[in-house]
Design a protein around this motif. Structure first.
Motif, mmCIF file in Angstrom:
data_model
loop_
_atom_site.group_PDB
_atom_site.id
_atom_site.type_symbol
_atom_site.label_atom_id
_atom_site.label_comp_id
_atom_site.label_asym_id
_atom_site.label_seq_id
_atom_site.Cartn_x
_atom_site.Cartn_y
_atom_site.Cartn_z
ATOM 1 N N ILE A 34 41.725 -2.357 -51.597
ATOM 2 C CA ILE A 34 42.466 -3.269 -50.288
ATOM 3 C C ILE A 34 42.293 -4.630 -51.013
ATOM 4 C CG2 ILE A 34 41.836 -4.277 -48.052
ATOM 5 C CD1 ILE A 34 40.566 -1.653 -47.351
ATOM 6 N N ASP A 38 45.947 -6.014 -50.613
ATOM 7 C CA ASP A 38 46.254 -6.298 -49.400
ATOM 8 C C ASP A 38 46.902 -7.670 -49.354
ATOM 9 O OD1 ASP A 38 46.983 -4.966 -46.847
ATOM 10 O OD2 ASP A 38 45.739 -6.502 -46.127
ATOM 11 N N VAL A 44 46.397 -4.736 -43.507
ATOM 12 C CA VAL A 44 45.139 -4.613 -42.745
ATOM 13 C C VAL A 44 44.720 -6.201 -41.898
ATOM 14 C CG1 VAL A 44 42.491 -4.600 -42.988
ATOM 15 C CG2 VAL A 44 44.237 -2.998 -44.464
ATOM 16 N N ASN A 47 39.097 -6.484 -41.675
ATOM 17 C CA ASN A 47 38.694 -5.659 -42.594
ATOM 18 C C ASN A 47 37.275 -5.597 -42.372
ATOM 19 O OD1 ASN A 47 37.000 -5.180 -44.828
ATOM 20 N ND2 ASN A 47 38.526 -6.105 -46.152
ATOM 21 N N LEU A 72 41.622 4.090 -40.984
ATOM 22 C CA LEU A 72 41.961 2.851 -40.445
ATOM 23 C C LEU A 72 42.712 3.156 -38.970
ATOM 24 C CD1 LEU A 72 42.489 -0.143 -41.299
ATOM 25 C CD2 LEU A 72 44.688 0.563 -42.497
ATOM 26 N N GLY A 115 38.623 -0.656 -40.224
ATOM 27 C CA GLY A 115 39.279 -2.036 -40.104
ATOM 28 C C GLY A 115 40.382 -1.691 -39.054
ATOM 29 N N LYS A 116 41.365 -2.638 -38.886
ATOM 30 C CA LYS A 116 42.382 -2.389 -38.248
ATOM 31 C C LYS A 116 43.672 -2.865 -38.966
ATOM 32 C CE LYS A 116 41.405 -1.386 -34.025
ATOM 33 N NZ LYS A 116 41.173 -2.235 -33.007
ATOM 34 N N ALA A 117 44.934 -1.999 -38.449
ATOM 35 C CA ALA A 117 46.288 -2.138 -39.161
ATOM 36 C C ALA A 117 46.977 -3.106 -38.535
ATOM 37 C CB ALA A 117 46.514 -0.733 -39.433
ATOM 38 N N SER A 153 49.524 1.024 -40.569
ATOM 39 C CA SER A 153 49.051 2.235 -40.695
ATOM 40 C C SER A 153 49.638 2.801 -41.887
ATOM 41 C CB SER A 153 48.885 3.069 -39.537
ATOM 42 O OG SER A 153 48.153 2.341 -38.557
ATOM 43 N N ALA A 156 49.677 1.058 -45.332
ATOM 44 C CA ALA A 156 47.999 1.216 -46.037
ATOM 45 C C ALA A 156 47.631 2.753 -46.728
ATOM 46 C CB ALA A 156 47.032 0.921 -44.941
ATOM 47 N N GLU A 161 45.428 2.081 -49.493
ATOM 48 C CA GLU A 161 44.377 1.119 -48.915
ATOM 49 C C GLU A 161 43.492 1.888 -47.826
ATOM 50 O OE1 GLU A 161 45.545 -2.881 -47.891
ATOM 51 O OE2 GLU A 161 47.431 -2.703 -49.133
ATOM 52 N N THR A 162 43.901 3.100 -47.768
ATOM 53 C CA THR A 162 43.023 4.034 -46.759
ATOM 54 C C THR A 162 43.376 5.452 -47.025
ATOM 55 O OG1 THR A 162 42.219 4.546 -44.474
ATOM 56 C CG2 THR A 162 44.658 4.150 -44.669
#
Lengths: 481, 99
Positions: A34, A38, A44, A47, A72, A115-117, A153, A156, A161-162
């Motif tokens: 990430i 990123d 993301v 994080n 994620l 984390g959140k996307a 999402s 990533a 990244e996820t």
């Protein structure tokens, strides 16, 4: 050996079971990935490294179906005590006091939430450009959009990244970004997955679903999140099958419908060719292919933009500066506080949709717009009922074109809305639908095909998707970042 | 179907508790007019005897839970995100006229 971050959840589970890797090693690698990628992709928005690393260590040796697997979440899914903003200024600083049901189920299964996307603000968009954090970039070409609204999402997952991600789909928001980023995205049947703790966009259309690197992971993740929930009165009390068992490489006798109304002007030639050759491949593997008709297809976008914006305008009434998020300063009274807060907190597309929805519901227009749209929705639903008497699943393109350029459609909302033309009908009819990779354009951009089935028949979708996927190599290809 | 002009947009904005400046008003009026003109396509379909669909699942019924007490969010949790609070209440600007 391959990097851990590039593996699927089912492969990682296998390695962890054999003791060849640990959740902590996976999480460490993923957060370095990430950190490396990123800055370019911007998928993301929050994080959760510190908590995730702790949880990864704690999940070592546990038995849950997703023990130690990083996930994620789209930023409209509540995680207790963690930022959840729908990529909107109006929810700045909000930390939910409870977990969404899907969040709780993931935690119970031992998943490591990382984390959140990023997403379009309140899921209003098809390109991730309406996010208050700025756009996510398509990992295959960073001058292009990743699709939306679950663009963070999908990007990533595509950029490793996820391992797994959740998105939400109201008119194509899981499937279209999955198609444009070259990954797998499933919108389950309406009612299959609890919406409790998903910040509502259009309550009669929204569903949460998996975005993954392959079909096997989508089946695994759906098996974990599906099921009846007393906190969502629209969730359905039907047993949840182990979807992994539906992954058979066999389509002999499967009846596939190809709707003629989907292959029309505006469909990119390369997309059409890829989808048609995918159907031909399934035929060569033993499926029966027939042309079908869904005569009300051309009315789906109009119907959707009335139903979805009407429901959104009502759902978004709760953002008024009283209980959470932004509150504007210097209001002279309560109404003025509402107006200032909402005018400062919502972005352009959110305002546009609130206006359209409020208009369609207002006195004098309700019958002409909202009621009319609900009636046409019935016609669209009946088209599918009829079609599924003659076939077991339906195959279409997911998006009319590969990923478009950032900024290309931002000044023309209608042309943006039309990019969801093939995905909207499944939401209006409540049907399950998946997008899986089925080719690449000459420019190297991913192309996705959509497979729809009857309500609660995700198993047929998995069977068709898995058979196609395992007979091709498209899903293995990853972008160079 | 009827069309939309800036006067109607202004009225609708007020209903939705939004404030638009002149530039926004002009922009939204144009965009909404073109979206509504596209949407008017729905008039081509005769829906005289069609039952409206409000939910995709036709089996959906209203659900009631048993009326038994259970734990819910306490005041501290419920107020944790409040932009402004006083004691166990959300604090808001003046509602009633006068002092």
């Amino acid at each position: 050996m391959e990097n851990l971050y590039s593996l699927t959840a089912h492969k990682l589970k296998e390695l962890m079971t054999k003791g060849e890797t640990t959740p902590a090693a996976v999480a460490e690698q993923l957060f370095s990935r990430i950190e490396k990628c990123d800055g370019k992709i911007k998928a993301v928005v929050f994080n959760g490294k510190d908590n995730a690393l702790k949880n990864a260590v704690a999940s070592s040796g546990k038995n849950g179906r997703l023990a130690g697997v990083p996930v994620l979440l789209k930023d409209n899914i509540c995680v207790k005590g963690e930022p959840t903003t729908c990529a909107s200024k109006i929810l700045a600083g909000f930390r939910p006091p409870y977990d969404a049901t899907v969040t709780r189920k993931l935690k119970d299964a031992g998943a490591v939430l990382i984390g959140k996307a990023n997403m379009d603000e309140f899921a209003f968009g098809s390109s991730c450009e309406t996010s208050c954090y700025g756009p996510t970039k398509n990992p295959w070409d960073t001058a292009r959009i990743p699709g939306g609204s679950s663009g963070g999402s999908a990007a990533a997952v595509a950029s490793d990244e996820t391992i797994l991600a959740l998105g939400s789909d109201t008119g194509g928001s899981i499937r279209q970004p999955a198609a444009l980023c070259g990954v797998v995205g499933l919108k389950p049947t309406y009612g299959r997955v609890s919406r409790y703790g998903l910040i509502a966009f259009a309550s009669s259309l929204d569903q949460i679903g998996p975005i993954t690197k392959d079909t096997e992971d989508a089946a695994l993740l759906l098996s974990v999140i599906a099921g009846y929930d007393e906190m969502d009165s629209t969730s359905v009390d039907l047993p949840v099958p182990d979807y992994s068992k539906a992954l058979t490489k066999n389509v002999k006798g499967l009846r596939i419908g190809v709707p003629k109304e989907y292959f029309i002007e505006g469909l990119d030639k390369e997309v059409e060719a890829s989808v048609r050759s995918a159907v031909a491949l399934l035929k060569s593997l033993g499926a029966e292919v027939k042309e079908i008709s869904l005569p009300h297809t051309e009315y789906a976008v109009s119907t959707y933009y009335i139903v979805a914006t009407a429901e959104a305008s009502s759902n978004l009434a709760r953002f008024d500066g009283v209980q959470y998020g932004l509150r504007a300063d210097n209001a002279k009274d309560m109404i003025d506080m509402y107006i200032k807060t909402r005018s400062q907190g919502f972005g352009n597309e959110a305002k546009r949709r609130i206006l359209l929805g409020t208009y369609c519901l207002s006195t004098g227009y309700y019958d002409a717009y909202y009621l009319k749209a609900q009636k046409v929705r019935t016609k669209i639903r009946e088209d599918f009922d009829k079609a599924f008497r003659a076939c077991d699943c339906i195959i279409t393109p997911t998006s009319p074109t590969p990923a478009f350029k950032i900024g290309e459609k931002t000044n023309d909302p209608l042309s943006m809305y039309l990019s969801d033309i093939y995905t909207i009908p499944a939401n209006l009819a409540g049907l399950p639908a998946i997008s899986i990779p089925c080719g690449f354009s000459k420019e190297g951009l991913p192309i996705g095909m959509q497979i729809l089935a009857k309500a609660f028949d995700e198993e047929t979708i998995f069977r068709a998707a898995y058979t196609f996927e395992q007979s091709t190599e498209f899903y293995r290809k990853r972008p160079k970042i | 179907m009827k069309t939309i002009d800036s006067k109607i947009v202004k009225h609708v904005a007020h209903l939705a508790r939004l404030e638009l400046d002149d530039k926004e008003l002009k922009e939204y009026s144009g965009q909404l007019a073109s979206i509504l003109s596209y949407i008017s396509k729905l008039n081509e379909i005769d829906t005289a005897n069609v039952v409206p669909t409000s939910h995709a699942l036709t089996t959906l019924k209203n659900v009631f839970r048993k009326d038994v007490p259970r734990k819910s969010l306490g005041p501290d949790e419920a107020l944790a995100n409040a932009p402004s609070k006083e004691d166990d209440f959300f604090r808001v600007p003046q509602i009633l006229e006068g002092k």
